[in-house]
Design an enzyme around this catalytic site. Sequence first.
Site, PDB file in Angstrom:
ATOM      1  N   ARG A 121      10.764 -22.244   5.571  1.00 10.06           N
ATOM      2  CA  ARG A 121      11.021 -20.891   5.019  1.00 10.06           C
ATOM      3  C   ARG A 121      10.403 -20.749   3.781  1.00 10.06           C
ATOM      4  O   ARG A 121      10.837 -20.085   2.997  1.00 10.06           O
ATOM      5  CB  ARG A 121      12.663 -20.866   5.124  1.00 10.06           C
ATOM      6  N   LYS A 143      -0.534 -11.052  -0.165  1.00 13.30           N
ATOM      7  CA  LYS A 143      -0.458 -10.705   1.154  1.00 13.30           C
ATOM      8  C   LYS A 143      -1.184 -11.971   1.873  1.00 13.30           C
ATOM      9  O   LYS A 143      -2.197 -12.560   1.774  1.00 13.30           O
ATOM     10  CB  LYS A 143      -1.541  -9.656   1.454  1.00 13.30           C
ATOM     11  N   GLU A 185     -15.803  -4.896  -3.380  1.00 14.96           N
ATOM     12  CA  GLU A 185     -14.505  -4.805  -3.957  1.00 14.96           C
ATOM     13  C   GLU A 185     -14.520  -4.725  -5.449  1.00 14.96           C
ATOM     14  O   GLU A 185     -13.651  -3.922  -6.277  1.00 14.96           O
ATOM     15  CB  GLU A 185     -13.783  -6.182  -3.636  1.00 14.96           C
ATOM     16  N   LYS A 227      -6.229  -5.364 -10.299  1.00 15.65           N
ATOM     17  CA  LYS A 227      -5.393  -5.459  -9.124  1.00 15.65           C
ATOM     18  C   LYS A 227      -4.117  -5.987  -9.339  1.00 15.65           C
ATOM     19  O   LYS A 227      -2.900  -5.434  -8.649  1.00 15.65           O
ATOM     20  CB  LYS A 227      -6.112  -6.596  -8.126  1.00 15.65           C
ATOM     21  N   GLU A 237       3.689  -2.705  -1.165  1.00 17.28           N
ATOM     22  CA  GLU A 237       2.621  -1.692  -0.334  1.00 17.28           C
ATOM     23  C   GLU A 237       3.605  -0.404   0.145  1.00 17.28           C
ATOM     24  O   GLU A 237       3.587  -0.109   1.113  1.00 17.28           O
ATOM     25  CB  GLU A 237       1.891  -2.211   0.583  1.00 17.28           C
ATOM     26  N   ARG A 241      -0.106   1.007  -4.138  1.00 18.40           N
ATOM     27  CA  ARG A 241      -1.064   0.009  -3.588  1.00 18.40           C
ATOM     28  C   ARG A 241      -1.955   0.596  -2.919  1.00 18.40           C
ATOM     29  O   ARG A 241      -3.117  -0.131  -2.504  1.00 18.40           O
ATOM     30  CB  ARG A 241      -0.048  -1.164  -3.064  1.00 18.40           C
ATOM     31  N   ASN A 245      -7.056   0.863  -0.866  1.00 18.83           N
ATOM     32  CA  ASN A 245      -7.579   1.139   0.328  1.00 18.83           C
ATOM     33  C   ASN A 245      -8.919   2.013   0.230  1.00 18.83           C
ATOM     34  O   ASN A 245      -9.598   2.308   1.123  1.00 18.83           O
ATOM     35  CB  ASN A 245      -6.764   1.499   1.074  1.00 18.83           C
ATOM     36  N   HIS A 248     -11.798   1.720   2.565  1.00 21.18           N
ATOM     37  CA  HIS A 248     -11.531   0.923   3.581  1.00 21.18           C
ATOM     38  C   HIS A 248     -11.235   1.712   5.043  1.00 21.18           C
ATOM     39  O   HIS A 248     -11.186   1.270   6.120  1.00 21.18           O
ATOM     40  CB  HIS A 248     -10.191   0.088   3.103  1.00 21.18           C
ATOM     41  N   HIS A 252     -12.933  -0.211   7.653  1.00 20.40           N
ATOM     42  CA  HIS A 252     -12.374  -0.672   8.821  1.00 20.40           C
ATOM     43  C   HIS A 252     -12.740   0.038  10.168  1.00 20.40           C
ATOM     44  O   HIS A 252     -13.012  -0.946  11.148  1.00 20.40           O
ATOM     45  CB  HIS A 252     -11.129  -0.543   8.682  1.00 20.40           C
ATOM     46  N   HIS A 265     -17.060  -7.653   5.332  1.00 20.13           N
ATOM     47  CA  HIS A 265     -16.279  -6.723   4.661  1.00 20.13           C
ATOM     48  C   HIS A 265     -16.582  -6.094   3.602  1.00 20.13           C
ATOM     49  O   HIS A 265     -16.760  -4.923   3.795  1.00 20.13           O
ATOM     50  CB  HIS A 265     -14.682  -7.490   4.440  1.00 20.13           C
TER      51      HIS A 265
END
Length: 361
Positions: A121, A143, A185, A227, A237, A241, A245, A248, A252, A265
């Site tokens: 956990r 994340k 980025e 960031k 998010e 946040r 993106n 992106h 993506h 990426h």
Amino acid sequence: VPEVYVNLDENSYKIKLEQRGLNELGSYMRDLKLGCNALVITNPVIKQCYGDIVQASLVTAGFTAWVEEIPAGEETKSFAWAMQLYERAIRLGMDRKSPIIALGGGVVGDLAGFIAATYMRGIPFIQVPTTLLAQVDSSVGGKVAVNHPLGKNMIGAFYQPKLVLIDPDTLNTLPDREWLSGFAEVIKYGVIQDTDFFDLLAGENLTNLRTDLPKMTQIIQRACEIKARVVSADEKETGLRIILNYGHTIGHALESATDYKRYTHGEAIAIGMVGAARLANLIGWLPDGECQKIAAVIAGYGLPIRFSSIDQAVIEERLYHDKKKEGTSIRWVLPRAIGGVDTTTDIPVELIRQVLVELSS
Ligand SMILES: NC(=O)c1ccc[n+]([C@@H]2O[C@H](COP(=O)([O-])OP(=O)(O)OC[C@H]3O[C@@H](n4cnc5c(N)ncnc54)[C@H](O)[C@@H]3O)[C@@H](O)[C@H]2O)c1
Ligand SMILES: [Zn+2]
């Protein structure tokens, strides 16, 4: 030592930036009062370069340091590899205080973080990012994830590390294309939040920066500060946040349309940032000059600003399957100016088509 504080109440932590900082990892971790059984997760290339330094640093500080390798590559960010690592952790007698250290790029970081978040956990997690992308992006913000065959990053959690240690010297061994991927980025942060930072980047070039690690350290610090600020305001998010993106949405779609094989990426979001800037320009948000400047700086770093040989219909289909869409409409993150973005769902499909055509011509 320069530090960036990520303020998240009881989940707060420091990002330390230090050349040759790998040698200090053990002593920084000792200050965190962790268990002494430490598991380092890395890959063979990174272990070859930095495994001994990290292990020695941990041992000197009184840790028992186990180093576990996973193969390089996105395919390793999987449940199958998570299972292997859980087994290893159990066999090593890792308990609730035993730290896991991610030594590597975003693949190692996301997978190791997922293990740390779920094993018993949740156990202490330390990020030691070794790619530019991981240093400015994936190691900050909590994340963690593994991929599912039906989608990237589909299984994961928000789980903050106890410490992020960035040693810019690790970039010395980073391949050219990975440098570029991270720089996309970095440029993104300038466009979304910081005009001065964008101008600073506009006045530099990759060849010089690669040999000027003190300056790179400052650039990475600025990126982490931006960031960290965004993440502190919106850990899970649900709001701000989303500005991360920028670029992106189209990015993506391009990655997905090319099966994640053609572009890194960063290359995909570089094209995506140019596309989003042009969309902003077409709806009257972003002046012509700033739109052109964004494309010029991205191209100046050697990143792509156009694509070719991808079916428009496939890209469109992938666009509408982006998981960040709301209902049927896409929430676009578009610049109002260099240094500030806003979101809108109100973009006519004809404009999206026009931009895609321009990007592919
Ligand atoms: N968690 C987040 O917020 C977040 C954000 C962005 C991206 N990501 C994830 O990050 C991953 C991509 O990360 P990445 O771009 O770092 O790729 P990566 O982890 O695959 O690393 C790229 C390559 O560089 C090599 N490498 C790493 N460090 C090196 C070094 N110092 N010297 C020489 N070679 C080195 C690796 O072996 C690998 O082959 C994706 O899975 C993506 O989903 C996560
Ligand atoms: Zn990204």
